[in-house]
Motif scaffolding. Sequence first.
Motif, PDB file in Angstrom:
ATOM      1  N   GLY A 235       4.107  36.411  47.440  1.00 47.19           N
ATOM      2  CA  GLY A 235       5.534  36.136  47.322  1.00 47.19           C
ATOM      3  C   GLY A 235       5.892  35.658  45.937  1.00 47.19           C
ATOM      4  O   GLY A 235       6.817  36.173  45.299  1.00 47.19           O
ATOM      5  N   LEU A 236       5.155  34.673  45.438  1.00 47.69           N
ATOM      6  CA  LEU A 236       5.402  34.126  44.107  1.00 47.69           C
ATOM      7  C   LEU A 236       5.150  35.172  43.028  1.00 47.69           C
ATOM      8  O   LEU A 236       5.929  35.312  42.078  1.00 47.69           O
ATOM      9  CB  LEU A 236       4.512  32.888  43.898  1.00 47.69           C
ATOM     10  N   LEU A 237       4.085  35.928  43.164  1.00 48.07           N
ATOM     11  CA  LEU A 237       3.773  36.973  42.184  1.00 48.07           C
ATOM     12  C   LEU A 237       4.815  38.094  42.218  1.00 48.07           C
ATOM     13  O   LEU A 237       5.202  38.624  41.166  1.00 48.07           O
ATOM     14  CB  LEU A 237       2.383  37.545  42.454  1.00 48.07           C
ATOM     15  N   GLY A 238       5.281  38.441  43.416  1.00 49.09           N
ATOM     16  CA  GLY A 238       6.264  39.512  43.526  1.00 49.09           C
ATOM     17  C   GLY A 238       7.580  39.156  42.858  1.00 49.09           C
ATOM     18  O   GLY A 238       8.144  39.945  42.095  1.00 49.09           O
ATOM     19  N   VAL A 239       8.077  37.960  43.108  1.00 47.67           N
ATOM     20  CA  VAL A 239       9.358  37.549  42.533  1.00 47.67           C
ATOM     21  C   VAL A 239       9.273  37.473  41.015  1.00 47.67           C
ATOM     22  O   VAL A 239      10.208  37.856  40.305  1.00 47.67           O
ATOM     23  CB  VAL A 239       9.809  36.193  43.119  1.00 47.67           C
ATOM     24  N   THR A 240       8.141  37.020  40.498  1.00 49.91           N
ATOM     25  CA  THR A 240       8.026  36.803  39.055  1.00 49.91           C
ATOM     26  C   THR A 240       7.774  38.086  38.263  1.00 49.91           C
ATOM     27  O   THR A 240       7.813  38.061  37.029  1.00 49.91           O
ATOM     28  CB  THR A 240       6.900  35.781  38.771  1.00 49.91           C
ATOM     29  N   GLN A 241       7.553  39.199  38.945  1.00 48.80           N
ATOM     30  CA  GLN A 241       7.201  40.454  38.258  1.00 48.80           C
ATOM     31  C   GLN A 241       8.203  40.870  37.181  1.00 48.80           C
ATOM     32  O   GLN A 241       7.820  41.421  36.156  1.00 48.80           O
ATOM     33  CB  GLN A 241       7.110  41.601  39.282  1.00 48.80           C
ATOM     34  N   ALA A 244       9.652  37.797  31.898  1.00 49.42           N
ATOM     35  CA  ALA A 244       8.677  37.611  30.817  1.00 49.42           C
ATOM     36  C   ALA A 244       7.998  36.243  30.925  1.00 49.42           C
ATOM     37  O   ALA A 244       6.961  36.012  30.292  1.00 49.42           O
ATOM     38  CB  ALA A 244       9.372  37.735  29.463  1.00 49.42           C
ATOM     39  N   GLU A 245       8.584  35.333  31.714  1.00 48.68           N
ATOM     40  CA  GLU A 245       8.030  33.991  31.878  1.00 48.68           C
ATOM     41  C   GLU A 245       6.978  33.992  32.991  1.00 48.68           C
ATOM     42  O   GLU A 245       7.227  34.497  34.083  1.00 48.68           O
ATOM     43  CB  GLU A 245       9.132  32.990  32.229  1.00 48.68           C
ATOM     44  N   PRO A 246       5.809  33.414  32.756  1.00 52.91           N
ATOM     45  CA  PRO A 246       4.775  33.369  33.799  1.00 52.91           C
ATOM     46  C   PRO A 246       5.110  32.333  34.863  1.00 52.91           C
ATOM     47  O   PRO A 246       5.786  31.340  34.592  1.00 52.91           O
ATOM     48  CB  PRO A 246       3.509  32.973  33.027  1.00 52.91           C
ATOM     49  N   PRO A 247       4.622  32.526  36.095  1.00 56.61           N
ATOM     50  CA  PRO A 247       4.859  31.558  37.163  1.00 56.61           C
ATOM     51  C   PRO A 247       3.925  30.367  37.048  1.00 56.61           C
ATOM     52  O   PRO A 247       2.901  30.417  36.346  1.00 56.61           O
ATOM     53  CB  PRO A 247       4.554  32.365  38.418  1.00 56.61           C
ATOM     54  N   ARG A 248       4.277  29.323  37.761  1.00 58.18           N
ATOM     55  CA  ARG A 248       3.410  28.159  37.888  1.00 58.18           C
ATOM     56  C   ARG A 248       3.483  27.658  39.333  1.00 58.18           C
ATOM     57  O   ARG A 248       4.483  27.850  40.027  1.00 58.18           O
ATOM     58  CB  ARG A 248       3.840  27.030  36.934  1.00 58.18           C
TER      59      ARG A 248
END
Length: 501
Positions: A235-241, A244-248
Amino acid sequence: MHIQLITQAVQDIQCDALLVGAAIKAPKQNEGGIVLSATAEAVDKLLDGLISERSADGEFQGKLGEMLTLHPRGRLASRRVIVVGLGPQAQLTAQSLRRATAIAARHAQNTGAQHIVLAAQGNPATPHYTQAQVEGALLGLYKFDHYFSTREENKTVSRIAVLVENSSAEDLQQALQKGRILAEATNFARDLVNEPPIVLTPTELANRAAAMARRVGLDCEIFDKDKITELKMGGLLGVTQGSAEPPRFVILRYRGAPDSTNKGLALVGKGITFDSGGLSLKTAAGMEDMKSDMGGAAAVLGAMQAIAQLKPPINVTALVPTCENMPSGTSYRPGDILRISNGKTIEIVNTDAEGRLILSDALSYAAKEGLSPIIDLATLTGGVVVALGSFMTGLFCNDEQLSQEIISAGQSAGEKYWPMPLDDDYNEQIKSDIADIKQTGGREASSVTAAKILQNFVGDAKWAHLDIAGTAFVETKKPYQEKGATGVGVRMLAELALRLA
């Protein structure tokens, strides 16, 4: 901010503004008028009945937040006296005192006061009301002015004193400190939400969480994209795709009961630092305040700051998934299927319903750790704003006792939480033909179906979901607060932790 208790004759108090209170007298046989606090009554005598005279003339009636400003002209050491209305005497509560103090303190600051003395309650002081006055003043004085090229330092209160009969009384000192801790934690959360998204990226939010943790003594862990990928947080990886900013993924731990076998309370906060809607793009007007879409994360971080300082004997873990939701050639799409870290799959219908996706990973993490109860806060749906407006937070809970504890803690903090349904009938709306769950259930009962989606990821834990979409951010300046972030949830969560302990 310097805050202290003082014991002094009212005529000798040197300050820029002395804040005293007056309530509306309970009507008896057509009698009207006001009831002065002990300090207001002393001031009235020193000024030859001026407050009573202005009340009799109808200039001041004691309505909640109403103000009367007097200039003592040498009869008192204070430069001015602000009489603030407390509303009906029979209905005086900590919240009405908190609200009245906030209004009067803001007014004093706007007129240039730098040193104010709080005596709205009068003497004898009680811990409950002393705390409320301190909270009210600090919340009311808050302003977000970091980005003005010139700041009006001479229009900022820097010293606060609370007038009491015994300034060394331990219970009053504790009340002052609790009020200060809760208000400062709330203002910390407000600062986070009010920051522009170009500054408060997911990385910067994680950095500020870590800095706060070091300051108050919390354990802190921050997962980068590689670790998030290893944990299969789809979920977190999908939204952040699309960004340009990486997730945390931020984890803070407070160990108030280190010898307990109970892993304790989990606080989960939605941390979308900017929500464009992704490929399901919002309108320009709908995007304007979407820096506030991390209000849940801010509330959780503020609560952890307060909990660490209040030191209740309970274990508390905060989980904050944070990323941006942006449109690009790499964005996730309607029609995609994402696999959450507990293995369940979600069919994507609308990329603007992203908060439930990142929360699903965080809730799964909390459930896997065996944390209970789990409480999540999120600016999740417009539907809850339609249902409850900006005065109440929607409360979805699978445990009646936990629901009542949250409502009661909210009442203590001056926040309102309204129970909403979680009936299994709503599951029909989120059934997918191609995945375990559909991401949205449509317009009908949208806040309920969003909560039902989250419920799939909490396991057997006691759980509450607080939809703060209507209460986390206000569009207009009010007499007791600035336009922008409210910090809703911070003081309730801290109070709840104290009660659960």
